[in-house]
Scaffold this motif. Structure first.
Motif, PDB file in Angstrom:
ATOM      1  N   ALA A   1      -9.756   6.648  16.200  1.00  0.00           N
ATOM      2  CA  ALA A   1     -10.579   5.580  15.608  1.00  0.00           C
ATOM      3  C   ALA A   1     -10.470   5.597  14.092  1.00  0.00           C
ATOM      4  O   ALA A   1     -10.545   6.651  13.466  1.00  0.00           O
ATOM      5  CB  ALA A   1     -12.026   5.755  16.032  1.00  0.00           C
ATOM      6  N   ILE A   2     -10.270   4.412  13.505  1.00  0.00           N
ATOM      7  CA  ILE A   2     -10.342   4.267  12.042  1.00  0.00           C
ATOM      8  C   ILE A   2     -11.614   3.450  11.835  1.00  0.00           C
ATOM      9  O   ILE A   2     -11.670   2.270  12.179  1.00  0.00           O
ATOM     10  CB  ILE A   2      -9.136   3.493  11.476  1.00  0.00           C
ATOM     11  CG1 ILE A   2      -7.830   4.004  12.102  1.00  0.00           C
ATOM     12  CG2 ILE A   2      -9.079   3.584   9.965  1.00  0.00           C
ATOM     13  CD1 ILE A   2      -6.641   3.096  11.804  1.00  0.00           C
ATOM     14  N   THR A   3     -12.614   4.109  11.303  1.00  0.00           N
ATOM     15  CA  THR A   3     -13.949   3.519  11.358  1.00  0.00           C
ATOM     16  C   THR A   3     -14.428   2.994  10.011  1.00  0.00           C
ATOM     17  O   THR A   3     -14.188   3.612   8.975  1.00  0.00           O
ATOM     18  CB  THR A   3     -14.929   4.601  11.868  1.00  0.00           C
ATOM     19  OG1 THR A   3     -14.409   5.112  13.089  1.00  0.00           O
ATOM     20  CG2 THR A   3     -16.315   4.045  12.134  1.00  0.00           C
ATOM     21  N   ALA A   4     -15.109   1.865  10.055  1.00  0.00           N
ATOM     22  CA  ALA A   4     -15.775   1.323   8.860  1.00  0.00           C
ATOM     23  C   ALA A   4     -17.278   1.290   9.141  1.00  0.00           C
ATOM     24  O   ALA A   4     -17.686   1.054  10.286  1.00  0.00           O
ATOM     25  CB  ALA A   4     -15.283  -0.091   8.573  1.00  0.00           C
ATOM     26  N   PRO A   5     -18.115   1.501   8.121  1.00  0.00           N
ATOM     27  CA  PRO A   5     -19.559   1.415   8.342  1.00  0.00           C
ATOM     28  C   PRO A   5     -19.949  -0.007   8.747  1.00  0.00           C
ATOM     29  O   PRO A   5     -19.239  -0.957   8.402  1.00  0.00           O
ATOM     30  CB  PRO A   5     -20.160   1.761   6.966  1.00  0.00           C
ATOM     31  CG  PRO A   5     -19.039   2.314   6.159  1.00  0.00           C
ATOM     32  CD  PRO A   5     -17.764   1.801   6.729  1.00  0.00           C
ATOM     33  N   PRO A   6     -21.064  -0.160   9.456  1.00  0.00           N
ATOM     34  CA  PRO A   6     -21.495  -1.497   9.900  1.00  0.00           C
ATOM     35  C   PRO A   6     -21.557  -2.487   8.744  1.00  0.00           C
ATOM     36  O   PRO A   6     -22.109  -2.178   7.685  1.00  0.00           O
ATOM     37  CB  PRO A   6     -22.891  -1.246  10.480  1.00  0.00           C
ATOM     38  CG  PRO A   6     -22.917   0.198  10.829  1.00  0.00           C
ATOM     39  CD  PRO A   6     -21.998   0.895   9.872  1.00  0.00           C
ATOM     40  N   GLY A   7     -20.962  -3.654   8.937  1.00  0.00           N
ATOM     41  CA  GLY A   7     -20.970  -4.691   7.895  1.00  0.00           C
ATOM     42  C   GLY A   7     -19.717  -4.654   7.037  1.00  0.00           C
ATOM     43  O   GLY A   7     -19.485  -5.547   6.227  1.00  0.00           O
ATOM     44  N   GLN A   8     -18.911  -3.602   7.206  1.00  0.00           N
ATOM     45  CA  GLN A   8     -17.672  -3.506   6.417  1.00  0.00           C
ATOM     46  C   GLN A   8     -16.447  -3.592   7.328  1.00  0.00           C
ATOM     47  O   GLN A   8     -16.567  -3.489   8.545  1.00  0.00           O
ATOM     48  CB  GLN A   8     -17.666  -2.195   5.642  1.00  0.00           C
ATOM     49  CG  GLN A   8     -18.814  -2.149   4.629  1.00  0.00           C
ATOM     50  CD  GLN A   8     -18.780  -0.893   3.788  1.00  0.00           C
ATOM     51  OE1 GLN A   8     -17.729  -0.332   3.520  1.00  0.00           O
ATOM     52  NE2 GLN A   8     -19.953  -0.438   3.379  1.00  0.00           N
ATOM     53  N   VAL A   9     -15.288  -3.772   6.699  1.00  0.00           N
ATOM     54  CA  VAL A   9     -14.053  -3.897   7.482  1.00  0.00           C
ATOM     55  C   VAL A   9     -13.190  -2.651   7.330  1.00  0.00           C
ATOM     56  O   VAL A   9     -13.341  -1.890   6.375  1.00  0.00           O
ATOM     57  CB  VAL A   9     -13.200  -5.104   7.014  1.00  0.00           C
ATOM     58  CG1 VAL A   9     -13.837  -6.414   7.405  1.00  0.00           C
ATOM     59  CG2 VAL A   9     -12.917  -5.045   5.524  1.00  0.00           C
ATOM     60  N   VAL A  10     -12.273  -2.506   8.265  1.00  0.00           N
ATOM     61  CA  VAL A  10     -11.224  -1.496   8.117  1.00  0.00           C
ATOM     62  C   VAL A  10     -10.105  -2.198   7.335  1.00  0.00           C
ATOM     63  O   VAL A  10      -9.610  -3.247   7.748  1.00  0.00           O
ATOM     64  CB  VAL A  10     -10.715  -1.020   9.495  1.00  0.00           C
ATOM     65  CG1 VAL A  10      -9.600  -0.003   9.319  1.00  0.00           C
ATOM     66  CG2 VAL A  10     -11.865  -0.427  10.313  1.00  0.00           C
ATOM     67  N   THR A  11      -9.739  -1.632   6.205  1.00  0.00           N
ATOM     68  CA  THR A  11      -8.782  -2.320   5.334  1.00  0.00           C
ATOM     69  C   THR A  11      -7.336  -2.019   5.749  1.00  0.00           C
ATOM     70  O   THR A  11      -7.065  -0.966   6.350  1.00  0.00           O
ATOM     71  CB  THR A  11      -8.961  -1.866   3.874  1.00  0.00           C
ATOM     72  OG1 THR A  11      -8.678  -0.458   3.830  1.00  0.00           O
ATOM     73  CG2 THR A  11     -10.366  -2.131   3.363  1.00  0.00           C
ATOM     74  N   PRO A  12      -6.415  -2.891   5.379  1.00  0.00           N
ATOM     75  CA  PRO A  12      -5.002  -2.604   5.647  1.00  0.00           C
ATOM     76  C   PRO A  12      -4.577  -1.270   5.029  1.00  0.00           C
ATOM     77  O   PRO A  12      -3.772  -0.537   5.626  1.00  0.00           O
ATOM     78  CB  PRO A  12      -4.277  -3.792   5.003  1.00  0.00           C
ATOM     79  CG  PRO A  12      -5.285  -4.908   5.065  1.00  0.00           C
ATOM     80  CD  PRO A  12      -6.617  -4.263   4.849  1.00  0.00           C
ATOM     81  N   ALA A  13      -5.130  -0.928   3.868  1.00  0.00           N
ATOM     82  CA  ALA A  13      -4.756   0.353   3.243  1.00  0.00           C
ATOM     83  C   ALA A  13      -5.164   1.529   4.137  1.00  0.00           C
ATOM     84  O   ALA A  13      -4.410   2.523   4.272  1.00  0.00           O
ATOM     85  CB  ALA A  13      -5.424   0.473   1.868  1.00  0.00           C
ATOM     86  N   MET A  14      -6.326   1.429   4.757  1.00  0.00           N
ATOM     87  CA  MET A  14      -6.762   2.509   5.666  1.00  0.00           C
ATOM     88  C   MET A  14      -5.798   2.618   6.850  1.00  0.00           C
ATOM     89  O   MET A  14      -5.466   3.703   7.329  1.00  0.00           O
ATOM     90  CB  MET A  14      -8.192   2.227   6.179  1.00  0.00           C
ATOM     91  CG  MET A  14      -9.277   2.401   5.127  1.00  0.00           C
ATOM     92  SD  MET A  14     -10.816   1.538   5.577  1.00  0.00           S
ATOM     93  CE  MET A  14     -11.511   2.649   6.781  1.00  0.00           C
ATOM     94  N   VAL A  15      -5.346   1.466   7.327  1.00  0.00           N
ATOM     95  CA  VAL A  15      -4.444   1.474   8.483  1.00  0.00           C
ATOM     96  C   VAL A  15      -3.069   2.010   8.072  1.00  0.00           C
ATOM     97  O   VAL A  15      -2.434   2.761   8.824  1.00  0.00           O
ATOM     98  CB  VAL A  15      -4.333   0.049   9.078  1.00  0.00           C
ATOM     99  CG1 VAL A  15      -3.335   0.007  10.228  1.00  0.00           C
ATOM    100  CG2 VAL A  15      -5.710  -0.423   9.550  1.00  0.00           C
ATOM    101  N   GLU A  16      -2.645   1.670   6.871  1.00  0.00           N
ATOM    102  CA  GLU A  16      -1.353   2.158   6.383  1.00  0.00           C
ATOM    103  C   GLU A  16      -1.361   3.690   6.344  1.00  0.00           C
ATOM    104  O   GLU A  16      -0.431   4.356   6.798  1.00  0.00           O
ATOM    105  CB  GLU A  16      -1.111   1.583   4.979  1.00  0.00           C
ATOM    106  CG  GLU A  16       0.310   1.710   4.538  1.00  0.00           C
ATOM    107  CD  GLU A  16       0.581   0.927   3.258  1.00  0.00           C
ATOM    108  OE1 GLU A  16      -0.381   0.426   2.617  1.00  0.00           O
ATOM    109  OE2 GLU A  16       1.759   0.827   2.901  1.00  0.00           O
ATOM    110  N   THR A  17      -2.460   4.244   5.829  1.00  0.00           N
ATOM    111  CA  THR A  17      -2.590   5.704   5.768  1.00  0.00           C
ATOM    112  C   THR A  17      -2.561   6.296   7.181  1.00  0.00           C
ATOM    113  O   THR A  17      -1.868   7.279   7.450  1.00  0.00           O
ATOM    114  CB  THR A  17      -3.926   6.079   5.079  1.00  0.00           C
ATOM    115  OG1 THR A  17      -3.968   5.407   3.831  1.00  0.00           O
ATOM    116  CG2 THR A  17      -4.080   7.564   4.889  1.00  0.00           C
ATOM    117  N   ALA A  18      -3.315   5.663   8.086  1.00  0.00           N
ATOM    118  CA  ALA A  18      -3.388   6.188   9.453  1.00  0.00           C
ATOM    119  C   ALA A  18      -2.022   6.126  10.133  1.00  0.00           C
ATOM    120  O   ALA A  18      -1.650   7.039  10.880  1.00  0.00           O
ATOM    121  CB  ALA A  18      -4.422   5.401  10.249  1.00  0.00           C
ATOM    122  N   LEU A  19      -1.274   5.066   9.862  1.00  0.00           N
ATOM    123  CA  LEU A  19       0.058   4.954  10.475  1.00  0.00           C
ATOM    124  C   LEU A  19       0.977   6.055   9.962  1.00  0.00           C
ATOM    125  O   LEU A  19       1.816   6.576  10.697  1.00  0.00           O
ATOM    126  CB  LEU A  19       0.669   3.580  10.171  1.00  0.00           C
ATOM    127  CG  LEU A  19       0.181   2.409  11.041  1.00  0.00           C
ATOM    128  CD1 LEU A  19       0.636   1.075  10.460  1.00  0.00           C
ATOM    129  CD2 LEU A  19       0.671   2.554  12.487  1.00  0.00           C
TER     130      LEU A  19
END
Ligand code: PLP
Length: 386
Positions: A105-123
């Protein structure tokens, strides 16, 4: 007496002529007419999703389409990345685990989004991930994920991109082919202007190649079998064909208006709704708000459940509240599908009345006026979405 007005983010109101289709006698489903309906519906959905690929109607709710997509995307034991920004992102995560997929899981706090940068890091951290899944419009919090950017990222890898478009398809800009979406899942009871009961999965060539590499644990949800049938305008099992016939009506409306005009209309409603609630002194809950609904933080001194109860009981307006830990803390006002500006104005007017009844100081008409102004100005600045 007040008219009942449904402004929940699913189900949503259904146009009268679509409802009348449902009142017609039930025909048989293995007929030339039924095949034509299937062909028209598939073509209409391709237009809504902006894809030339396969679109498969299923008789189930949106979650069924998510599950069908997921079991074809990767085999048991594989690893997947899951963007979790609310209840529906969490649902992908739960389904993966049910099928023995290692879901990160790549999690964002309620009301926020998971950013492409977070996904890039996870990938980068998980180069063995075979799939990435995301909810386009996270209905539980009202946020919108940047699908275009995510699609570009995932397309550079061997992973497939799964998108829950349950509350975005038919309301928000969505370009399946251009944005490199491999599995798109949606349901009937939101912006597609139909009652609950149908769901749809669209699959790209890369998606089919992924499905080809293993034996998905599916019988009813065997998408390969369904694909072979739908290419002949048929289904493996009895379809909810009266719902499909009604869907054809709603899809005709979208086609007549034009999909970009439909997206623009939703953006305009969202703009007006956000302006209204902010003029009432309320705070938007979503940091990157979607166009299908507006989530609003309930002021600390008020009880969100009581607001909803009074809206419905005293004024016939049905909105949604928060789910799980957000219960009582947010209100969700839908403006998708067959909800128009005047439905929205009615909801804003009723919200003003309820807030006043509860002792929250709002001058009568402030929200309504702000909505009208924003609506009119958006019209002038034609095309801009925020
Ligand atoms: N995903 C999203 C974004 C939704 O809004 C919903 C329903 O509200 C679902 C999935 C689940 O759909 P269903 O209740 O049709 O199974």
């Amino acid at each position: 007496m007040f008219k009942y007005r449904l402004l929940t983010p699913g189900p949503t109101p259904v146009p009268e002529d679509t409802l009348l289709e449902l009142a017609r006698p039930v025909p048989h489903h293995r007929t030339a007419e039924a095949r034509q309906i299937l062909a028209d519906v598939v073509e209409g959905l391709r237009y809504v999703f902006q894809t030339r690929g396969d679109v498969i109607p299923l008789t189930c709710s949106g979650t069924g389409a998510m599950e069908a997509a997921l079991i074809h995307a990767v085999p048991r034991g594989a690893k997947a990345l899951c963007l979790v920004a609310g209840k529906f992102g969490e649902r992908w995560h739960q389904i993966w685990r049910t099928y023995g997929v290692e879901s990160v899981a790549i999690t964002a706090p309620p009301g926020q989004v998971v950013t492409p940068a977070m996904v890039e890091t996870a990938l980068r951290q998980h180069p063995d991930a075979q799939a990435v899944c995301v909810v386009h419009c996270e209905t539980s919090t009202g946020v919108k994920h940047d699908l275009k950017a995510l699609g570009e990222l995932v397309a550079q890898t061997d992973a497939v991109l799964l998108v829950d478009a349950v509350s975005s398809a038919g309301a928000m800009e969505l370009r399946m082919d251009d944005w490199h979406i491999d599995f798109l899942a949606t349901g009937s009871q939101k912006a597609l202007m139909l009652p609950p009961g149908l769901a749809f999965v669209a699959v790209s060539d890369k998606g089919w190649r992924a499905a080809q590499r293993h034996q998905p644990p599916a019988f009813y949800f065997d998408l390969k079998k369904a694909r072979d049938k739908i290419r002949e305008h048929d289904t493996p099992f009895t379809p909810a064909h009266t719902l499909l016939r009604a869907l054809r009506r709603s899809l005709e409306k979208i086609r007549t208006e034009g999909i970009e005009a439909v997206w623009w209309r939703h953006a305009r409603l969202a703009h007006a709704c956000r302006a209204a609630v902010q003029a009432l002194g309320l705070e938007l809950f979503a940091t990157v708000p979607a166009e299908s609904l507006t989530a609003v933080r309930v002021p600390a001194q008020l009880d969100g459940q009581e607001i909803l109860r009074r809206l419905e009981k005293d004024y016939g307006i049905k909105l949604a509240g928060g789910q799980d830990q957000l219960k009582g803390k947010i209100l969700r006002i839908a403006h998708m599908g067959y909800i128009d500006f005047f439905d929205l104005l009615a909801a804003i007017a009723a919200l003003e009345l309820v807030l006043r009844d509860l002792g929250f100081d709002v001058p009568a008409g402030r929200g309504v006026a702000a909505a009208q102004r924003a609506f009119a100005e958006f019209h002038c600045s034609s095309g801009s979405s925020n």
